[in-house]
Design an enzyme around this catalytic site. Structure first.
Site, mmCIF file in Angstrom:
data_model
loop_
_atom_site.group_PDB
_atom_site.id
_atom_site.type_symbol
_atom_site.label_atom_id
_atom_site.label_comp_id
_atom_site.label_asym_id
_atom_site.label_seq_id
_atom_site.Cartn_x
_atom_site.Cartn_y
_atom_site.Cartn_z
ATOM 1 N N THR A 1 -9.676 3.900 6.040
ATOM 2 C CA THR A 1 -9.291 2.578 6.558
ATOM 3 C C THR A 1 -7.825 2.543 6.971
ATOM 4 O O THR A 1 -7.278 1.465 7.220
ATOM 5 C CB THR A 1 -9.557 1.491 5.501
ATOM 6 O OG1 THR A 1 -8.991 1.906 4.248
ATOM 7 C CG2 THR A 1 -11.041 1.252 5.322
ATOM 8 N N ALA A 2 -7.191 3.715 7.063
ATOM 9 C CA ALA A 2 -5.782 3.779 7.440
ATOM 10 C C ALA A 2 -5.644 4.366 8.849
ATOM 11 O O ALA A 2 -6.300 3.912 9.782
ATOM 12 C CB ALA A 2 -5.009 4.591 6.400
ATOM 13 N N TYR A 3 -4.838 5.403 8.999
ATOM 14 C CA TYR A 3 -4.561 5.993 10.317
ATOM 15 C C TYR A 3 -5.841 6.491 10.990
ATOM 16 O O TYR A 3 -6.021 6.367 12.204
ATOM 17 C CB TYR A 3 -3.566 7.134 10.136
ATOM 18 C CG TYR A 3 -2.838 7.573 11.390
ATOM 19 C CD1 TYR A 3 -2.908 6.849 12.575
ATOM 20 C CD2 TYR A 3 -2.055 8.728 11.376
ATOM 21 C CE1 TYR A 3 -2.228 7.252 13.698
ATOM 22 C CE2 TYR A 3 -1.368 9.154 12.499
ATOM 23 C CZ TYR A 3 -1.462 8.411 13.670
ATOM 24 O OH TYR A 3 -0.790 8.823 14.792
ATOM 25 N N SER A 4 -6.735 7.058 10.199
ATOM 26 C CA SER A 4 -7.991 7.573 10.740
ATOM 27 C C SER A 4 -8.779 6.478 11.458
ATOM 28 O O SER A 4 -9.370 6.714 12.520
ATOM 29 C CB SER A 4 -8.834 8.177 9.609
ATOM 30 O OG SER A 4 -10.103 8.577 10.075
ATOM 31 N N ASP B 1 -3.070 15.251 20.884
ATOM 32 C CA ASP B 1 -1.778 14.861 20.323
ATOM 33 C C ASP B 1 -1.663 15.293 18.868
ATOM 34 O O ASP B 1 -0.565 15.513 18.364
ATOM 35 C CB ASP B 1 -1.587 13.343 20.401
ATOM 36 C CG ASP B 1 -1.098 12.893 21.770
ATOM 37 O OD1 ASP B 1 -0.910 13.764 22.642
ATOM 38 O OD2 ASP B 1 -0.908 11.679 21.966
ATOM 39 N N ASN C 1 -4.151 9.353 1.155
ATOM 40 C CA ASN C 1 -4.806 8.898 2.386
ATOM 41 C C ASN C 1 -5.149 10.035 3.344
ATOM 42 O O ASN C 1 -6.311 10.235 3.692
ATOM 43 C CB ASN C 1 -3.909 7.904 3.127
ATOM 44 C CG ASN C 1 -4.213 6.470 2.771
ATOM 45 O OD1 ASN C 1 -5.096 6.192 1.971
ATOM 46 N ND2 ASN C 1 -3.463 5.548 3.350
ATOM 47 N N GLN D 1 4.327 9.275 5.038
ATOM 48 C CA GLN D 1 5.597 9.038 4.346
ATOM 49 C C GLN D 1 6.473 10.279 4.270
ATOM 50 O O GLN D 1 7.677 10.196 4.450
ATOM 51 C CB GLN D 1 5.331 8.496 2.932
ATOM 52 C CG GLN D 1 4.671 7.113 2.941
ATOM 53 C CD GLN D 1 4.438 6.568 1.550
ATOM 54 O OE1 GLN D 1 4.336 7.312 0.582
ATOM 55 N NE2 GLN D 1 4.326 5.247 1.439
ATOM 56 N N ASP E 1 0.823 -1.211 0.000
ATOM 57 C CA ASP E 1 0.000 0.000 0.000
ATOM 58 C C ASP E 1 0.859 1.264 0.000
ATOM 59 O O ASP E 1 0.511 2.258 -0.635
ATOM 60 C CB ASP E 1 -0.919 0.009 1.227
ATOM 61 C CG ASP E 1 -2.078 -0.971 1.086
ATOM 62 O OD1 ASP E 1 -2.285 -1.474 -0.041
ATOM 63 O OD2 ASP E 1 -2.758 -1.234 2.088
ATOM 64 N N GLY E 2 1.979 1.217 0.699
ATOM 65 C CA GLY E 2 2.857 2.377 0.743
ATOM 66 C C GLY E 2 3.410 2.730 -0.631
ATOM 67 O O GLY E 2 3.581 3.909 -0.960
#
Length: 293
Positions: A178-181, A167, A137, A237, A61-62
């Site tokens: 569907t990632a960090y969120s 933070d 993303n 990234q 994915d990256g």
């Protein structure tokens, strides 16, 4: 289809066996096609890339995220082949490359347009110089290693929304939901929807929750000038220290990311196997025994 690019994550291509095998499969389907190989996106954003009909992202994915940021301005569709860990954005597992390439040349696919996200900011004393960043993303503002929690003041479409002592703040696209969120408690949003999600990270405000906004929304985030350790990240990234500014402007980018979706792939099947059941597996449940799958 005359011109095809391949962008490979070189950490996944030991001895170049994988790329050689992929080129061989492509040549077996279309001998006269022009193939341009890029390593880790080096040279991929040159003007010649605009002639590519399709680009294959070979990694995880990256690698897709990195590829998307470089080629979005050229509107080149991306086919993701998974050689990484999760591979939620990728369409093909490395063991099924031959079938995927055949489907690609047979036209058995559609192209999904995914909204991208852009932020801009000016450094102190450089008001006329606008720095811009684009991602697929998310855009994240977070405290660095030195600072404690930071007070973020949020404006949406020119109106004051709220202030969060937290933070950090995550602003994500539907693709990034569907990632960090998601890890920060945000909702899963169908990836082709034109939306932005704003999620506070570990806020002291117990009422802090994600707000889902229309994709046309404009978000301004302000933070104190005396904070020297706030960091901006794009898709997890690219990292930029925000010690010379105290405000960023976030909105949907003009460019779209075009992802190739093979006709035999199902989003909800991928969501179950790689997100929902993966969580259950981490919690000690055996998802393979689930009768609904």
């Amino acid at each position: 289809m005359k011109n095809l690019g391949i962008n490979i994550n070189t950490t996944k291509n030991s001895g170049k066996n994988i790329i050689n095998s992929l080129v061989k499969i492509i040549r077996s389907e279309r001998k006269d096609i022009n193939i341009k190989i890029f390593e880790d996106c080096n040279g991929i954003d040159c003007e010649q890339s605009c002639n590519l009909d399709i680009i294959i992202s070979l990694g995880g994915d990256g690698t897709i995220l990195n590829t998307a940021r470089h080629v979005a301005k050229y509107n080149i569709p991306i086919l993701g082949i998974n050689m990484g860990h999760l591979g939620f954005l990728t369409q093909v597992e490395s063991s099924k490359v031959d079938i995927a390439i055949k489907n690609l040349f047979n036209g058995e696919y559609t192209v999904e347009e995914r909204s991208m996200i852009e932020c801009s900011y000016s450094k102190f004393g450089e008001d006329k110089k606008i720095n811009r960043c684009i991602g697929l993303n998310d855009i994240v503002l977070s405290k660095g290693f030195i600072e404690r929690i930071v007070k973020y003041k949020i404006y949406i479409n020119g109106r004051y929304y709220n202030t969060f002592t937290a933070d950090g703040i995550i602003v994500s696209t539907a693709t990034g939901s569907t990632a960090y969120s998601l890890s920060a408690g945000g909702p899963i949003v169908y990836p082709t929807l034109d939306t932005l999600m704003l999620t506070p990270m570990f806020s002291t405000n117990l009422g802090a929750r994600t707000i889902v906004l229309d994709g046309s929304s404009n978000i301004i985030i302000e933070f104190p000038k005396n904070i020297s350790d706030v960091v901006l990240s794009i898709d997890g990234q690219d990292w930029i220290k925000m010690d010379k500014t105290n405000m960023i402007d976030i909105h949907t980018a003009q460019n779209k990311c075009k992802l190739i979706k093979l006709n035999n792939n199902d989003y909800f099947d991928t969501l179950r196997k790689k997100i929902i059941y993966r969580v259950k597996e981490c919690e000690g449940e055996d998802y393979e025994s689930n009768k609904t799958c």
